[in-house]
Every structure is written in C-alpha cells, then in structure tokens.
Motif scaffolding. Structure first.
Motif, PDB file in Angstrom:
ATOM      1  N   GLY A  18      22.679  35.067  -5.086  1.00 40.54           N
ATOM      2  CA  GLY A  18      23.494  34.069  -5.771  1.00 40.54           C
ATOM      3  C   GLY A  18      23.864  34.514  -7.176  1.00 40.54           C
ATOM      4  N   LEU A  19      22.896  35.094  -7.878  1.00 41.61           N
ATOM      5  CA  LEU A  19      23.163  35.568  -9.232  1.00 41.61           C
ATOM      6  C   LEU A  19      24.185  36.697  -9.231  1.00 41.61           C
ATOM      7  N   SER A  20      24.081  37.619  -8.262  1.00 42.26           N
ATOM      8  CA  SER A  20      25.029  38.735  -8.222  1.00 42.26           C
ATOM      9  C   SER A  20      26.415  38.281  -7.782  1.00 42.26           C
ATOM     10  N   ILE A  21      26.497  37.218  -6.976  1.00 46.59           N
ATOM     11  CA  ILE A  21      27.810  36.656  -6.617  1.00 46.59           C
ATOM     12  C   ILE A  21      28.507  36.133  -7.871  1.00 46.59           C
ATOM     13  N   ILE A  22      27.736  35.480  -8.734  1.00 48.66           N
ATOM     14  CA  ILE A  22      28.314  34.956  -9.974  1.00 48.66           C
ATOM     15  C   ILE A  22      28.751  36.084 -10.901  1.00 48.66           C
ATOM     16  N   THR A  23      27.879  37.073 -11.097  1.00 46.41           N
ATOM     17  CA  THR A  23      28.199  38.130 -12.056  1.00 46.41           C
ATOM     18  C   THR A  23      29.335  39.029 -11.591  1.00 46.41           C
ATOM     19  N   THR A  24      29.645  39.024 -10.304  1.00 52.40           N
ATOM     20  CA  THR A  24      30.770  39.818  -9.811  1.00 52.40           C
ATOM     21  C   THR A  24      32.035  38.986  -9.629  1.00 52.40           C
ATOM     22  N   SER A  47      40.091  31.655 -19.023  1.00 50.13           N
ATOM     23  CA  SER A  47      41.332  30.913 -19.220  1.00 50.13           C
ATOM     24  C   SER A  47      41.441  29.682 -18.332  1.00 50.13           C
ATOM     25  N   GLY A  48      40.649  29.609 -17.271  1.00 48.72           N
ATOM     26  CA  GLY A  48      40.702  28.442 -16.394  1.00 48.72           C
ATOM     27  C   GLY A  48      40.143  28.759 -15.026  1.00 48.72           C
ATOM     28  N   TRP A  49      39.353  27.845 -14.492  1.00 53.89           N
ATOM     29  CA  TRP A  49      38.732  28.056 -13.196  1.00 53.89           C
ATOM     30  C   TRP A  49      39.354  27.115 -12.176  1.00 53.89           C
ATOM     31  N   THR A  50      39.547  27.625 -10.964  1.00 49.25           N
ATOM     32  CA  THR A  50      40.094  26.799  -9.892  1.00 49.25           C
ATOM     33  C   THR A  50      39.004  25.889  -9.338  1.00 49.25           C
ATOM     34  N   LEU A  51      39.416  24.869  -8.594  1.00 53.70           N
ATOM     35  CA  LEU A  51      38.447  23.976  -7.953  1.00 53.70           C
ATOM     36  C   LEU A  51      37.564  24.738  -6.982  1.00 53.70           C
ATOM     37  N   ARG A  52      38.135  25.735  -6.309  1.00 50.72           N
ATOM     38  CA  ARG A  52      37.359  26.530  -5.360  1.00 50.72           C
ATOM     39  C   ARG A  52      36.253  27.305  -6.086  1.00 50.72           C
ATOM     40  N   LEU A  53      36.601  27.849  -7.264  1.00 52.81           N
ATOM     41  CA  LEU A  53      35.618  28.598  -8.035  1.00 52.81           C
ATOM     42  C   LEU A  53      34.500  27.676  -8.528  1.00 52.81           C
ATOM     43  N   TRP A  54      34.879  26.492  -8.997  1.00 56.53           N
ATOM     44  CA  TRP A  54      33.881  25.506  -9.389  1.00 56.53           C
ATOM     45  C   TRP A  54      32.995  25.122  -8.208  1.00 56.53           C
ATOM     46  N   GLY A  55      33.609  24.944  -7.041  1.00 50.52           N
ATOM     47  CA  GLY A  55      32.845  24.592  -5.854  1.00 50.52           C
ATOM     48  C   GLY A  55      31.842  25.670  -5.481  1.00 50.52           C
ATOM     49  N   MET A  56      32.270  26.927  -5.574  1.00 54.11           N
ATOM     50  CA  MET A  56      31.363  28.047  -5.288  1.00 54.11           C
ATOM     51  C   MET A  56      30.178  28.036  -6.249  1.00 54.11           C
ATOM     52  N   LEU A  57      30.467  27.856  -7.545  1.00 57.39           N
ATOM     53  CA  LEU A  57      29.412  27.866  -8.552  1.00 57.39           C
ATOM     54  C   LEU A  57      28.417  26.731  -8.324  1.00 57.39           C
ATOM     55  N   ARG A 112      27.164  40.454  -0.012  1.00 58.26           N
ATOM     56  CA  ARG A 112      26.490  39.306  -0.612  1.00 58.26           C
ATOM     57  C   ARG A 112      26.661  38.032   0.202  1.00 58.26           C
ATOM     58  N   ARG A 113      27.855  37.783   0.672  1.00 55.10           N
ATOM     59  CA  ARG A 113      28.127  36.552   1.409  1.00 55.10           C
ATOM     60  C   ARG A 113      27.278  36.477   2.679  1.00 55.10           C
ATOM     61  N   LYS A 114      27.236  37.560   3.444  1.00 54.42           N
ATOM     62  CA  LYS A 114      26.481  37.583   4.696  1.00 54.42           C
ATOM     63  C   LYS A 114      24.999  37.352   4.442  1.00 54.42           C
ATOM     64  N   VAL A 115      24.437  38.077   3.464  1.00 54.71           N
ATOM     65  CA  VAL A 115      23.012  37.949   3.165  1.00 54.71           C
ATOM     66  C   VAL A 115      22.679  36.539   2.701  1.00 54.71           C
ATOM     67  N   PHE A 116      23.530  35.961   1.857  1.00 51.98           N
ATOM     68  CA  PHE A 116      23.273  34.627   1.318  1.00 51.98           C
ATOM     69  C   PHE A 116      23.276  33.576   2.424  1.00 51.98           C
ATOM     70  N   ALA A 154      29.055  26.749   1.514  1.00 53.63           N
ATOM     71  CA  ALA A 154      29.083  28.186   1.235  1.00 53.63           C
ATOM     72  C   ALA A 154      29.957  28.945   2.215  1.00 53.63           C
ATOM     73  N   VAL A 155      29.960  28.506   3.476  1.00 54.32           N
ATOM     74  CA  VAL A 155      30.803  29.169   4.490  1.00 54.32           C
ATOM     75  C   VAL A 155      32.264  29.152   4.068  1.00 54.32           C
ATOM     76  N   TYR A 156      32.692  28.049   3.463  1.00 58.49           N
ATOM     77  CA  TYR A 156      34.098  27.892   3.086  1.00 58.49           C
ATOM     78  C   TYR A 156      34.402  28.397   1.670  1.00 58.49           C
ATOM     79  N   LEU A 157      33.402  28.396   0.795  1.00 59.17           N
ATOM     80  CA  LEU A 157      33.683  28.655  -0.617  1.00 59.17           C
ATOM     81  C   LEU A 157      33.325  30.056  -1.099  1.00 59.17           C
ATOM     82  N   LEU A 158      32.336  30.692  -0.479  1.00 63.66           N
ATOM     83  CA  LEU A 158      31.948  32.021  -0.950  1.00 63.66           C
ATOM     84  C   LEU A 158      33.008  33.050  -0.572  1.00 63.66           C
ATOM     85  N   PRO A 159      33.430  33.887  -1.505  1.00 61.75           N
ATOM     86  CA  PRO A 159      34.449  34.893  -1.204  1.00 61.75           C
ATOM     87  C   PRO A 159      33.910  35.952  -0.253  1.00 61.75           C
TER      88      PRO A 159
END
Length: 491
Positions: A133-139, A16-26, A88-92, A195-200
């Motif tokens: 990175g792939l698992s961050i996206i799929t989750t 339905s719509g992605w935020t700027l933060r989500l786009w930045g993460m991707l 995921r965030r720590k490992v990445f 990534a420090v700022y954008l990855l959940p």
C-alpha cells in the motif's frame, strides 16, 4: 543496483489537483492500513475473555499477540520486495482477500491453536498489504507536496489503528470477544471490492530474476528472530534455546548478506541500507513504536488488572492519543512542507520522552486530570511525527525500490518494537510476584519497565538530534531536499 521495476499505468499525480478516483484509491489504502494497526492493539483487551471461554493459559494467550507479530514482522521485507517484482495491485488484492478470510475464520473457531493460526495468517497477509500500500502511494503521487500530503493522510490512518485499538477492543469485547475478529471482515471485504476498481493496473518486472535463496534465508531469519524475541521472556534470555536460536538467526542473516552481494538480481540491494535518511527513520520508528507499546502494555496491566479499571474506562483514558493522531492529519503534510521531516521527528520524539518521564509520577490512586492526562497528551504528540518518519524513509528512493524501503521501515517497526516489548516484559517479570501483592508493590515492580520505555524514547530523540551535528556531506543523494525546494515529478 537491480534494474527490475514495476511500471505504473500513469504518471504520478502532482499537487495541482486530485481526481475522485485518486482520492478513492488513497482512502481505500488508508482503511486497509487502519485495519492492520487495529489488529495489533485491539486483541489485547479481549485476551481475558478469550482465555476464560476457551480455557487458555496465559502462555497460550500471549501467542494470540505474538502469532500476529511473527507473521507480520517476519515477512514484511519479503512482502515489500514481492510487490516490486510481481506487481503491486495483484499482491495487494490477494493479501487483502487472505486477511478477510482469516478474520472470519478467527471469529468462528473455538480452539486455541486454530485461533493462533488465524492470527499468524492475518499477520502474514498484513506483511504484504502494508508495504505494498505504501509503495502504491509513493509511485502514484509525485515526490514533494503531493506525496507528503498523501503519506500524511495514509500514515495517520495507520497510527490511528494502533492508538484506537484499545477503544474498539473495549467496545467489541463488551459484545463478545468474537466481535474483535468479526469487525474487520465487512470492512476488509468492502475495501477489497473498492480496490479492484480503484487501484491502477501495473505490470510485473520485465527483466531480472527472483532471488529464491535470498527470500528463503531472509524470511527464515526474520521468523526465527521474531520467534526467539517473543519467547525469550518465558524460556529465559540466557537459556540454551534462546542463545542457540539467536546464533542460528545471525548465521542465516550472514548467509543472506553473502547471497545478496553475489547474486545479479538481489532481493535486497544492500546499498539502500546505507541511506542515512532511511536508517534514521528506521531508528525513530523503533523508538516510537517500542516505547509506546511497552508503555501501553504496562499501563493496561496496572490500571485494568491491578486498579480494577474496566476495558472501556481504560480505552477512554487513552483516547486523547487517538484524537491527537486524527488532528495531525490536517497539519502534518503542511509542517513537513515548511520545516522538513527531520525537525518534526526530533521535536515530537523529545516531547514524547518528556511525557513518559511525566508519567512516572503515577501512584496507587492517580488523578486523571493532573497526573495521567498531561502525560498522555505529551505521549500522543509522538505519533504526530509518524507521517514525517514515513516520508523521510521513502524520500529519494527510486520507484523500483519503494516497496523495499517500505518493507525495511515497517520491519523495523514490528521487529524493533517486539524486541523492546520483550525486554520490557523481562524487566517487569524479573521481580518478586505474589498473588496478594498490593498496588504499591505492583507499581514498584512495573516502574523500571516504565523507565526503560522512557529511555528508549530518549535514545530515539538523541539519534534524531545527531542529524544536526556538524559533518561532511558525502553526496547529494544523502541529503534531504529543502522543505520548499522545487521538486520534479517522478516518472
């Protein structure tokens, strides 16, 4: 089935719509995957310059490529599962920092063994960033249109890294081979900061143990298998060393399977390997990567070393492949939503195989517009199916095994492609080689390797077609959802 899970901070995004933060993460994840792919292919153009400046033999130069593949392919499975278990965030973040430091070190050293070591470390780091990175996206994106769109964008960057490596390699080598190592450094640092700022933030698994023995057995087996494959063309496929190494690797894999069957919290739930969509996707990606890298390897040797093409001319000749990859970013998710992954994978691999067969018309004075370009365009179509392969592999996989599924797929890509390339190398080096061989003799020696690459693609196409043979379906979980089916958000 293991109950371990890495919990994400928020519910996955829908279409339905992605935020700027989500786009930045991707985009941040896409850039890192692009660097992983770039590093695999960019180094090839720089090898002659590195060998001349550091006085390295051909056998040593090979390890600048093989060292990266050894670290990457040998640890991908462990990398994906580690992200599931430790967060995921720590490992990445840790792996990306290691990648940047190893890139910088590679640009500064002037020793062959040290340069190979930096390549191995970069491959090791990529083995953790790619599946994570792939698992961050799929989750973080709900299964269905939202995830298909995100994965299409993500995998296009990965394919773009592979296909654009020759172009960037030619440009950087013109400035000096060290620039091929320096180029990723500022990009990786910028991605790390973003990534420090954008990855959940996510939490490590709250229950379950760490399968240390399984990790040691699987990693050792994968490292030994990749090492054996990349050294076999040099020492001989039937040598005692090669056969002994294969035997030890098989024994390690058997031991790993035995451990995984008995342990309460396995590193790899073996049942995931029975999922038809993951198996077909893994075979498709072996056919895609193995055939393409073998074709690219022979093409580079023939056009650059035999016919005297410059690195830049070669890069521009293969540029249409990269342009097709970029163009696919705008349509691949829509194609998957409408037709499903199976038809797209099947058609693109068939077209790719036709491209390889068309390329066999090459002679000692190939005309680009009538001989090379049509084949290059058809071969490039194969990469249009790359996003669909990734979507198919992770479709229907639980969140706590997304990293594992990604690791299985990317291990298939790296190890499978390495095996195909090693066999191709053995084929083209089995002929008679003389320093005064004319282009026609060289081409005759290379042609069986080109035919083998085409054969690999044809086998991949046949496996993809097998999904449409009449058969009894065993259960709903083995079926792909209909392209337009209503999908619930994953939670």
């Amino acid at each position: 089935m293991t109950t371990t899970a890495t919990k994400t901070a928020a519910a996955p995004a829908d279409s339905s719509g992605w935020t700027l933060r989500l786009w930045g993460m991707l985009i941040t994840l896409c850039i890192v995957l692009f660097l992983d792919g770039l590093d695999v292919s960019m180094i090839g153009v720089a090898l002659p310059s590195i060998g001349t400046e550091l006085d390295l033999e051909t056998s040593t130069l090979q390890w600048l490529v093989s060292g990266y593949v050894l670290g990457y392919g040998g640890l991908l499975l462990l990398g994906g599962r580690t992200a599931d278990l430790l967060g995921r965030r720590k490992v990445f973040l840790i792996a990306l920092a290691v990648f940047a430091l190893a890139s910088l070190a590679g640009a500064l050293v002037s020793s062959g063994p040290l340069l190979i070591l930096t390549r191995f470390i970069k491959g090791l780091a990529a083995a953790f960033t790619a599946p994570t990175g792939l698992s961050i996206i799929t989750t973080n994106f709900a299964e269905g249109p939202a995830r298909n769109k995100a994965l299409s964008i993500y995998t296009v960057f990965g394919a773009g890294g592979y296909s654009m490596g020759l172009l960037f390699g030619g440009l950087m080598t013109g400035l000096g081979w060290r620039w091929t190592f320096l180029l990723p450094v500022p990009v990786a640092i910028a991605a790390l900061i973003a990534a420090v700022y954008l990855l959940p933030k996510d939490k490590p698994a709250e229950e379950g143990g760490h399968d240390i023995l399984g990790a040691v057995l699987s990693t050792t087996a994968m490292l030994l298998l990749v090492y054996t494959v990349v050294t076999a063309p040099e020492v001989g496929w039937l040598s005692v060393r090669t056969l002994g190494s294969f035997a030890v690797a098989i024994a390690l894999f058997v031991g790993f399977i035995a451990v995984e069957k008995k342990i309460r919290y396995p590193l790899v739930r073996l049942g995931i390997l029975k999922k038809p969509t993951l198996v077909r996707a893994s075979i498709a990606i072996i056919a895609l990567g193995g055939s393409y890298f073998s074709w690219q390897f022979i093409t580079t040797l023939y056009l650059q070393d035999t016919l005297g093409w410059s690195p830049l001319k070669l890069s521009m000749a293969l540029l249409p492949v990269g342009l097709l990859v970029v163009a696919s970013a705008f349509v691949s998710d829509k194609l998957v939503d409408r037709f499903g992954t199976g038809p797209i994978i099947t058609i693109t691999i068939i077209v790719m195989a036709i491209g390889y067969l068309l390329y066999l018309r090459i002679d000692t004075a190939p005309d680009y517009l009538t001989v090379l370009l049509p084949a290059v365009l058809l071969i490039g179509v194969g990469w249009v199916g790359f996003p669909a392969i990734n979507i198919q592999a992770t479709s229907g996989i639980d969140d706590d095994e997304q990293g594992l599924a990604a690791g299985v797929l990317q291990t298939s890509m790296q190890v499978g492609a390495a095996i195909v390339l090693a066999v191709t190398t053995a084929i083209i080096t089995s002929g008679v080689h003389t320093s005064d061989a004319n282009p026609a003799e060289v081409l005759d020696n290379y042609r069986p390797g080109l035919e083998f690459a085409a054969g690999v693609a044809i086998v991949g196409a046949l496996v993809a077609l097998s999904a449409y043979l009449p058969k009894r379906r065993k259960g709903r979980e083995d079926r792909e959802p209909a392209p337009n089916a209503e999908l619930e958000l994953v939670g």
